[in-house]
Motif scaffolding. Structure first.
Motif, PDB file in Angstrom:
ATOM      1  N   VAL A  98      -7.356   2.424  -0.319  1.00 13.62           N
ATOM      2  CA  VAL A  98      -6.099   2.684   0.373  1.00 13.62           C
ATOM      3  C   VAL A  98      -6.412   4.173   0.924  1.00 13.62           C
ATOM      4  O   VAL A  98      -6.666   4.943  -0.111  1.00 13.62           O
ATOM      5  N   GLU A 157       0.824  -1.225   0.089  1.00 17.24           N
ATOM      6  CA  GLU A 157      -0.026   0.114  -0.005  1.00 17.24           C
ATOM      7  C   GLU A 157       0.867   1.133  -0.033  1.00 17.24           C
ATOM      8  O   GLU A 157       0.307   2.394  -0.371  1.00 17.24           O
ATOM      9  N   ALA A 180      -4.508   4.409  -5.628  1.00 20.09           N
ATOM     10  CA  ALA A 180      -4.408   3.911  -4.485  1.00 20.09           C
ATOM     11  C   ALA A 180      -5.792   3.904  -3.634  1.00 20.09           C
ATOM     12  O   ALA A 180      -6.250   3.002  -2.904  1.00 20.09           O
TER      13      ALA A 180
END
Length: 357
Positions: free
Chosen positions: A231, A215, A226
């Protein structure tokens, strides 16, 4: 093979280029390049130079790891210099003010250093995620504040004491020292070197074998992508800056726990900035960083011999600077060459190169 070549060729080219550049500078100044480089190599076997190189390698390695974590998140943590300075003085004050059993005392000092470094890095991190303040600007400003803050803490009317002509914190009791490996007249290797090795292993595992590392790299590549994948980019910025600061807080401990046992006005400065150059040279890879740290330490310590052959030591600074500049250019050149080669290969396979219809 191509991937390995892409990683090894740029730093090799950079080192060769910097040697040629320094050799040219030496010739222009009337010195003999072979004598200068030969003196640097032979200096390694004299006195405590070899052990000094090993000790400095560990310190530079920790600094570069702190910078590399920020780089992985596409963050430029220039504040490593201030973070390790604040952490060192706070750890010295706490370590010199408590009495604990051996081992526990040392561990407490290490934890305090890491927490102090993380706390100092938390300020620009919070500004980044809440107000969008560029971390380059904020960390540079924090470096200036760190100098003043550390100087204030070692004032005689605060935590400092006057010893001779130097102001320093109270000495850490022997229960807080970290024993090293003695080589007699050749010097003593810091015990903290093993901590540096453990940090490198932990860094590699974190970046390549954990979800957090994935991540972190994904957020560094594209925070938008992301975020689309679930994330929390702002959380990753905050955590990576705190982790970078925590590791930066350990930079001053090898010398403090292994030799000086105090923080004084003569405390080593500039390591954080060297860490930036070494992280760039090592391409944020723990193995590459180790090589870069060793090279940096070798140039620093073996450069002492240049005065003996009538060559100014500033040639070492020229070499270090040219290595950093040329390695950035070399990586880009190699990347473009490999990209062009890959495009030609794909073109041949698709029949668009080589006369295919």
């Amino acid at each position: 093979m191509g991937n390995l070549r892409g990683k090894l060729l740029p730093p090799a080219l950079a080192i060769v280029f910097s040697m040629l550049l320094c050799g040219l500078a030496l010739v222009i100044s009337g010195a003999n390049p072979l004598s200068a480089f030969g003196a640097m190599v032979t200096q390694v076997g004299k006195g405590t130079t070899l052990v000094d190189i090993i000790n400095s390698t560990g310190i530079y390695y920790i600094a570069a790891l702190a910078v590399a974590i920020g780089f992985q998140m596409n963050l430029f943590n220039i504040g490593v210099e201030g973070q390790y300075r604040v952490a060192a003085v706070v750890a010295a004050v706490v370590g010199g003010s408590i009495a604990l059993p051996p081992g526990i005392h040392t561990l407490v000092i290490i934890i305090v250093g890491a927490l102090a470094g993380a706390a100092w890095a938390a300020i620009p991190a919070i500004l980044k995620v809440t107000r969008g303040v560029n971390e380059v600007i904020s960390t540079i400003m924090m470096n200036g504040l760190a100098i003043g803050f550390s100087a204030y803490l070692i004032r005689r009317d605060v935590f400092g004491e006057l010893r001779g002509n130097n102001i320093r914190t109270p000495e850490i009791p022997s229960s807080g020292w970290m024993p090293g490996i003695s080589f007699g007249g050749s010097g003593t290797m810091f015990g903290f070197l093993f901590v540096a090795v453990a940090l490198g292993i932990g860094y590699w595992i974190m970046m390549n074998r954990t979800r957090f590392g994935f991540e972190l790299r994904a957020s560094g590549e594209s925070s938008t992508a992301a975020s689309a994948g679930g994330v929390n980019a702002k959380k990753m910025v905050l955590v990576s800056m705190l982790l970078s600061g925590a590791i930066a807080g350990l930079i001053g401990l090898p010398e403090m726990l292994g030799r000086d046992h105090t923080f004084s006005l003569n405390f080593t400065a500039g390591i954080g900035f060297s860490g930036i150059a070494i992280a760039l040279l090592g391409r944020n890879h723990p193995g590459g960083i180790a090589f870069g740290a060793l090279l940096w330490a070798f140039l620093d310590k073996s450069g002492l011999a240049l005065d003996n052959v009538g060559v100014p030591r500033e040639i070492v600074t020229i070499m270090q600077g040219s290595i950093v500049l040329s390695v950035v250019v070399a990586y880009e050149v190699v990347r473009r060459v490999e990209l062009a080669a890959e495009q030609r290969r794909v073109g041949r396979e698709l029949g668009t190169v080589g006369g295919a219809a």
